[in-house]
Design an enzyme around this catalytic site. Structure first.
Site, PDB file in Angstrom:
ATOM      1  N   HIS A  53       0.835  -1.213   0.000  1.00  0.00           N
ATOM      2  CA  HIS A  53       0.000   0.000   0.000  1.00  0.00           C
ATOM      3  C   HIS A  53       0.870   1.263   0.000  1.00  0.00           C
ATOM      4  O   HIS A  53       0.531   2.261   0.634  1.00  0.00           O
ATOM      5  CB  HIS A  53      -0.946   0.016   1.199  1.00  0.00           C
ATOM      6  CG  HIS A  53      -1.941  -1.110   1.197  1.00  0.00           C
ATOM      7  ND1 HIS A  53      -3.133  -1.044   0.512  1.00  0.00           N
ATOM      8  CD2 HIS A  53      -1.917  -2.323   1.790  1.00  0.00           C
ATOM      9  CE1 HIS A  53      -3.809  -2.175   0.696  1.00  0.00           C
ATOM     10  NE2 HIS A  53      -3.083  -2.976   1.451  1.00  0.00           N
ATOM     11  N   ASN A 125     -10.281  -2.876   2.364  1.00  0.00           N
ATOM     12  CA  ASN A 125     -10.034  -2.745   0.932  1.00  0.00           C
ATOM     13  C   ASN A 125     -11.326  -2.383   0.204  1.00  0.00           C
ATOM     14  O   ASN A 125     -12.381  -2.250   0.821  1.00  0.00           O
ATOM     15  CB  ASN A 125      -9.467  -4.054   0.362  1.00  0.00           C
ATOM     16  CG  ASN A 125      -8.048  -4.330   0.815  1.00  0.00           C
ATOM     17  OD1 ASN A 125      -7.205  -3.439   0.842  1.00  0.00           O
ATOM     18  ND2 ASN A 125      -7.775  -5.575   1.176  1.00  0.00           N
ATOM     19  N   TYR A 335       0.413  -4.451  11.715  1.00  0.00           N
ATOM     20  CA  TYR A 335       0.266  -3.063  11.275  1.00  0.00           C
ATOM     21  C   TYR A 335       0.966  -2.104  12.230  1.00  0.00           C
ATOM     22  O   TYR A 335       1.745  -1.244  11.812  1.00  0.00           O
ATOM     23  CB  TYR A 335      -1.219  -2.709  11.132  1.00  0.00           C
ATOM     24  CG  TYR A 335      -1.789  -3.068   9.788  1.00  0.00           C
ATOM     25  CD1 TYR A 335      -1.776  -4.379   9.332  1.00  0.00           C
ATOM     26  CD2 TYR A 335      -2.334  -2.099   8.956  1.00  0.00           C
ATOM     27  CE1 TYR A 335      -2.304  -4.722   8.104  1.00  0.00           C
ATOM     28  CE2 TYR A 335      -2.859  -2.433   7.717  1.00  0.00           C
ATOM     29  CZ  TYR A 335      -2.840  -3.740   7.293  1.00  0.00           C
ATOM     30  OH  TYR A 335      -3.346  -4.071   6.070  1.00  0.00           O
TER      31      TYR A 335
END
Length: 498
Positions: A53, A125, A335
């Protein structure tokens, strides 16, 4: 009167045009700190890009709740009438920072809501499913999307080899290669939390939930040929479209919906409701409209507000929580860990990541500690428990226990799992034109892939629907025939005539 230019330490700069040298033709002097500071800062202007990303576009906005799901959740941001400031970042998955925007790829749909109980991040997404369901396969999958270690080029062979050996990817592959795999800009896509999350209320009842963000702008997509034309003119088409729309006052909006599943239903569904490769049938769990998300303000500085933005599904607030979704569980760690690596230990102290509510904790020292020690309000309260009025735990934030059964083991996630039924249901929704474009897009993406891998993948398509496998085989063969055709020239025309 113009502001005076200074060094980063605040001293005025007398001359920003000329370096200090020993004479007009002499060498530079080490005492020219202004020059050294400028060069040193330039060397450090870039930070590591996101591993995935990397290329993204974003804006600020508002979440407004118009529906009532208060019986399911105590989350203040989801109560009727609540308005919460938020930040959105859209992205491609595979491309680097310099990649073109209009490439066929999944689009990231990451949201940060600045609630009065802390930041709530929803990281999803533009598709409701994903390629893998077990996080141990995620690094392998991403390797196939990145550059080959020897050629330093993207490898269609690696991509299709992995997918053909991973039938759970069929659902996402079908979406990616369909019309919706190449949207024209961020405003014309849906967003999904994708994972199964949970809601819980004041009574201590838990419900499973799927989040949906349905575009009010409608769906618009490019064909491969149209996208090639766009990329030939600009690599920044998404940034131009999103930034321009908001600057012009055409604020994009999404209808916010949830699917709600009672906690006990998860034990009864014929599919695993925590499987990221599956959707919940809308006939069983209909979408409920709960509000509107609007983007209405561009960032003043892209780097500070979008590149530095750090989203993580670990950020939840009272009333919203996790589920046994394996991919979600792994992302709760990965993350936040990626942000600590990329931005620094205290990445949440960067303004765009700071909660808008009071923050009190005992984390200390390390990179990015710019908040004056620790956030307890008392320098003597640097551990817990303490006798110096330091922050204490809040029992009201305790969520109900998670219902988890089973022995710890490495369960084969493909045993007894139907990876063909949901892709079949999607394929059967396509009309003839959509199917032909699907076959064509897949064939184009298979260019140069060994025949045995193509056939292995087509056998999976056969199991979805006979027309699916046959259509892809025909499109692949047609591409080969065109590539092998002898080009017509004046010489070959004359030979043929003779």
């Amino acid at each position: 009167m113009a502001k005076k230019m200074t060094t980063s330490a605040g001293a005025p700069i007398p001359d920003n045009q000329n370096s200090i040298t020993a004479g007009a033709r002499g060498p530079l002097l080490m005492q020219d700190y202004q020059l050294i500071e400028k060069l040193a800062h330039q060397n450090r202007e870039r930070i590591p890009e996101r591993a995935v990303h990397a290329k993204g576009w974003g804006a600020h906005g508002t979440l407004k709740i118009t529906g009532d799901i208060s019986k399911y959740t105590k989350a203040k941001a989801l109560q009727p009438g609540a308005e919460t400031p938020m930040l959105a970042r859209f992205s491609t998955v595979a491309g680097e920072m310099g990649a073109a925007d209009a490439e066929r790829d999944v689009r990231g749909f990451a949201l940060k809501f600045y609630t009065e109980d802390g930041n709530w991040d929803l990281v999803g997404n533009n598709t409701p499913v994903f390629f893998v369901r077990d996080p141990v396969k995620f690094p392998d999958f991403i390797h196939t999307q990145k550059r080959h270690p020897k050629t330093n080029m993207r490898s269609p062979t690696a991509m299709w080899d992995f997918w053909s050996l991973s039938p759970e990817s069929l659902h996402q592959v079908t979406i990616l290669m369909s019309d919706r795999g190449l949207p024209i800009d961020p405003m014309h896509i849906n967003g999904y939390g994708s994972h199964t999350f949970s809601l819980w209320n004041d009574a201590g009842e838990r419900y499973w939930v799927k989040f949906h963000f349905k575009t009010q702008q409608g769906h618009k997509h490019y064909t491969n040929a149209e996208a090639e034309e766009v990329v030939g003119q600009t690599r920044e088409s998404y940034q131009e479209a999103l930034f321009g729309a908001i600057e012009d006052g055409n604020y994009p909006k999404w209808t916010v919906q949830v699917q709600i599943m009672p906690e006990a239903d998860a034990e009864k569904t014929p599919y695993n409701p925590f499987d990221l490769t599956k959707v919940w049938p809308h006939g069983d769990y209909p979408c409920i409209d709960i509000g509107v998300m609007e983007l209405n303000r561009n960032p003043d500085n892209y780097f500070a507000e979008i590149e530095n933005a750090a989203f993580s599904p670990s950020n939840v607030v009272p009333g919203i929580s996790y589920s046994p979704d394996k991919m979600l569980q792994a992302r709760i760690f990965s993350y936040a860990d990626a942000h600590r690596h990329r931005l620094g230990t205290h990445y949440e102290n960067i303004p765009v990541n700071q909660p808008k509510c009071p923050v009190h904790h005992y984390h200390r020292d390390g990179q990015m500690n710019t908040f004056g020690g620790i956030k307890t309000g008392n320098p003597d309260a640097y551990y817990e428990p303490n006798s110096f009025d330091g922050p204490v735990e809040d029992a009201s934030a305790q969520e109900p226990p998670l219902r988890i059964d089973g022995d710890a083991d490495r369960y084969n996630h493909r045993d007894g799992n139907d990876d063909y039924g949901q892709p079949r249901a999607l394929f059967e929704l396509f009309d003839d034109g959509q199917r032909q474009r699907l076959y064509s897009n897949i064939a184009a993406a298979m260019g140069g892939v060994p025949d045995e891998i193509v056939e292995r993948q087509c056998k999976h398509f056969d199991k979805v629907h006979a027309d699916y496998g046959a259509g892809v085989r025909a499109a692949v063969q047609a591409n080969k025939d065109r590539a092998n055709a002898v080009p017509v020239t004046d010489e070959t025309s004359q030979t043929a005539a003779e």
